[in-house]
Design an enzyme around this catalytic site. Structure first.
Site, mmCIF file in Angstrom:
data_model
loop_
_atom_site.group_PDB
_atom_site.id
_atom_site.type_symbol
_atom_site.label_atom_id
_atom_site.label_comp_id
_atom_site.label_asym_id
_atom_site.label_seq_id
_atom_site.Cartn_x
_atom_site.Cartn_y
_atom_site.Cartn_z
ATOM 1 C CB SER A 93 -5.318 4.953 -1.332
ATOM 2 O OG SER A 93 -6.340 4.179 -1.890
ATOM 3 C CG ASP A 107 -14.631 9.216 -14.539
ATOM 4 O OD1 ASP A 107 -13.480 9.525 -14.890
ATOM 5 O OD2 ASP A 107 -15.261 8.275 -15.056
ATOM 6 C CB VAL A 108 -9.840 12.602 -13.340
ATOM 7 C CG1 VAL A 108 -9.731 12.853 -11.857
ATOM 8 C CG2 VAL A 108 -9.207 11.259 -13.727
ATOM 9 C CE1 TYR A 141 3.588 1.283 -13.116
ATOM 10 C CE2 TYR A 141 4.701 2.855 -14.544
ATOM 11 C CZ TYR A 141 3.883 2.585 -13.478
ATOM 12 O OH TYR A 141 3.345 3.627 -12.755
ATOM 13 C CE LYS A 148 2.023 6.818 -12.497
ATOM 14 N NZ LYS A 148 1.019 7.650 -11.812
ATOM 15 C CB THR A 171 -1.969 0.501 -3.616
ATOM 16 O OG1 THR A 171 -1.456 0.550 -4.954
ATOM 17 C CG2 THR A 171 -1.067 1.290 -2.696
ATOM 18 C CG LEU A 172 -7.760 -1.699 -5.591
ATOM 19 C CD1 LEU A 172 -8.000 -2.995 -4.827
ATOM 20 C CD2 LEU A 172 -8.938 -0.737 -5.374
HETATM 21 P P1 NAP Z 1 -5.016 3.175 -5.487
HETATM 22 O O1 NAP Z 1 -5.237 3.174 -4.034
HETATM 23 O O2 NAP Z 1 -5.709 2.115 -6.297
HETATM 24 O O3 NAP Z 1 -5.327 4.624 -6.066
HETATM 25 C C1 NAP Z 1 -5.567 4.871 -7.441
HETATM 26 C C2 NAP Z 1 -6.747 5.781 -7.485
HETATM 27 O O4 NAP Z 1 -7.006 6.253 -8.825
HETATM 28 C C3 NAP Z 1 -8.024 5.077 -7.024
HETATM 29 O O5 NAP Z 1 -8.670 5.875 -6.059
HETATM 30 C C4 NAP Z 1 -8.808 4.982 -8.309
HETATM 31 O O6 NAP Z 1 -10.202 4.858 -8.150
HETATM 32 C C5 NAP Z 1 -8.428 6.295 -8.940
HETATM 33 N N1 NAP Z 1 -8.912 6.390 -10.313
HETATM 34 C C6 NAP Z 1 -8.735 5.538 -11.332
HETATM 35 N N2 NAP Z 1 -9.406 5.973 -12.416
HETATM 36 C C7 NAP Z 1 -10.014 7.136 -12.058
HETATM 37 C C8 NAP Z 1 -10.853 8.072 -12.728
HETATM 38 N N3 NAP Z 1 -11.205 7.922 -14.024
HETATM 39 N N4 NAP Z 1 -11.293 9.151 -12.035
HETATM 40 C C9 NAP Z 1 -10.966 9.322 -10.740
HETATM 41 N N5 NAP Z 1 -10.176 8.487 -10.053
HETATM 42 C C10 NAP Z 1 -9.712 7.393 -10.707
HETATM 43 O O7 NAP Z 1 -3.450 2.985 -5.825
HETATM 44 P P2 NAP Z 1 -2.135 3.823 -5.437
HETATM 45 O O8 NAP Z 1 -1.017 2.878 -5.678
HETATM 46 O O9 NAP Z 1 -2.298 4.482 -4.138
HETATM 47 O O10 NAP Z 1 -2.075 4.911 -6.600
HETATM 48 C C11 NAP Z 1 -1.988 6.316 -6.371
HETATM 49 C C12 NAP Z 1 -0.962 6.938 -7.316
HETATM 50 O O11 NAP Z 1 0.344 6.493 -6.928
HETATM 51 C C13 NAP Z 1 -1.126 6.547 -8.778
HETATM 52 O O12 NAP Z 1 -0.832 7.664 -9.585
HETATM 53 C C14 NAP Z 1 -0.056 5.490 -8.942
HETATM 54 O O13 NAP Z 1 0.371 5.342 -10.291
HETATM 55 C C15 NAP Z 1 1.029 6.093 -8.078
HETATM 56 N N6 NAP Z 1 2.107 5.200 -7.701
HETATM 57 C C16 NAP Z 1 1.838 3.999 -7.111
HETATM 58 C C17 NAP Z 1 2.891 3.172 -6.764
HETATM 59 C C18 NAP Z 1 2.599 1.831 -6.150
HETATM 60 O O14 NAP Z 1 3.496 0.964 -6.177
HETATM 61 N N7 NAP Z 1 1.444 1.608 -5.562
HETATM 62 C C19 NAP Z 1 4.215 3.543 -7.019
HETATM 63 C C20 NAP Z 1 4.463 4.783 -7.609
HETATM 64 C C21 NAP Z 1 3.400 5.606 -7.957
HETATM 65 P P3 NAP Z 1 -10.833 3.401 -8.547
HETATM 66 O O15 NAP Z 1 -10.371 2.440 -7.504
HETATM 67 O O16 NAP Z 1 -12.292 3.666 -8.573
HETATM 68 O O17 NAP Z 1 -10.319 3.041 -9.918
#
Ligand code: NAP
Length: 265
Positions: free
Chosen positions: A27, A73-74, A165, A172, A203-204
């Site tokens: 993450s 849970d947000v 996306y 976003k 990531t996930l």
């Molecule tokens: P990640 O590890 O899957 O993190 C996403 C997190 O959001 C998970 O912990 C997930 O929990 C949580 N989440 C989802 N629904 C939720 C809820 N209702 N309440 C509380 N938590 C909740 O993926 P990540 O890529 O690191 O994402 C983190 C941020 O970075 C996100 O905003 C994503 O859009 C942003 N981002 C990612 C990338 C990329 O390429 N990976 C690029 C730019 C920006 P669950 O697993 O339980 O759903």
């Protein structure tokens, strides 16, 4: 293996923050947590449901300072209220908050935006954008004591059309606009609000986007630096925005994308 050197300092010694969105060791939130801890910060974490509790607990236990964990849970106002009630008792004041939370239905991250359902739209906006407003409001009394900083993670799909996306791009865009409006609301209290727009990271959440591997490849091929961004680079930028080094910056989006955004073709 990462090429980014690990920097350490006492920059954030005595500072406390809360991180929303650690799911596992890949993450972005966990990358940010490690960077903050390397510079002396004490951290609290939230996790969504028991499914993730153990994973977040195991990661948090690797940090040198005690790290409280709270379920959240947000989309649930009571969860958010409970987090800050407990945090108030354990931390008292807070200097920063990290928002790394996003979600959309899998079927809305494939095909056409035109096919987005009303439900899917609401869900993506609620989890990925409104949550920043709700968390900022709940954190305000703790952040305003000494001034503070809020950082949220975003992506270029907010302003450009990135295949698949879709509904998350709309969320976003809303998140980035919320960053500016919240920065305006909270500036007088010396609370800053900024965004980090990261290039694609495996990531996930990212794996839920149809064709994500192609996104990584396109990024690598087109970015001036000729590679994908490393999670540590995203984390170090968040660290900068959360620290006093960025004290004059608020309402901004910083791009950590190896330069991808500047390219016309
Ligand atoms: P990640 O590890 O899957 O993190 C996403 C997190 O959001 C998970 O912990 C997930 O929990 C949580 N989440 C989802 N629904 C939720 C809820 N209702 N309440 C509380 N938590 C909740 O993926 P990540 O890529 O690191 O994402 C983190 C941020 O970075 C996100 O905003 C994503 O859009 C942003 N981002 C990612 C990338 C990329 O390429 N990976 C690029 C730019 C920006 P669950 O697993 O339980 O759903």
């Amino acid at each position: 293996m990462s090429e980014t050197p690990v920097f350490t300092s006492d920059l954030l010694k005595g500072k406390k923050g809360i991180i929303f969105g650690v799911a596992n060791k890949r993450s972005i939130a966990w990358g940010i947590a490690q960077a903050l801890a390397n510079h002396g910060a004490q951290l609290a974490f939230t996790y969504q449901g028991d499914r993730l509790k153990e994973s977040v607990q195991d990661l948090a236990s690797t940090l040198t300072q005690p790290s409280p964990l709270y379920p959240c849970d947000v989309t649930k106002d009571d969860d958010i209220k409970n987090v800050f009630e407990q945090l108030g008792r354990e931390f008292g004041s807070l200097q920063f908050l990290v928002h790394c939370v996003a979600y959309a239905k899998k079927e809305d991250l494939a095909g056409k935006t035109l096919d987005t359902s009303r439900d899917g739209f609401h869900l993506a906006q609620d989890v990925s954008a409104y949550s920043l407003i709700a968390l900022a409001k709940a954190a305000e009394p703790f952040l305003e004591k000494e001034g503070g900083s809020i950082v949220a993670l975003t992506y270029l799909g907010s302003e450009k059309v990135i295949p698949h996306y879709n509904v998350m791009g709309l969320a976003k865009a809303s998140l980035e606009s919320s960053i500016r409006y919240l920065a305006s609301d909270l500036g007088k209290k010396n609370i800053r609000v900024n965004g980090v727009s990261a290039g694609p990271v495996n990531t996930l959440a990212a794996r839920g986007i149809s064709g994500f591997t192609t996104m990584l490849e396109n990024h690598r091929n087109r970015a001036p630096l000729g590679r994908n961004v490393e999670i540590e680079e995203v984390a170090n930028t968040a660290l900068f925005l959360l620290s006093p080094l960025s004290s004059g910056i608020t309402g901004e989006i910083l791009y950590v994308d190896c330069g991808y955004r500047i390219m016309g073709a």
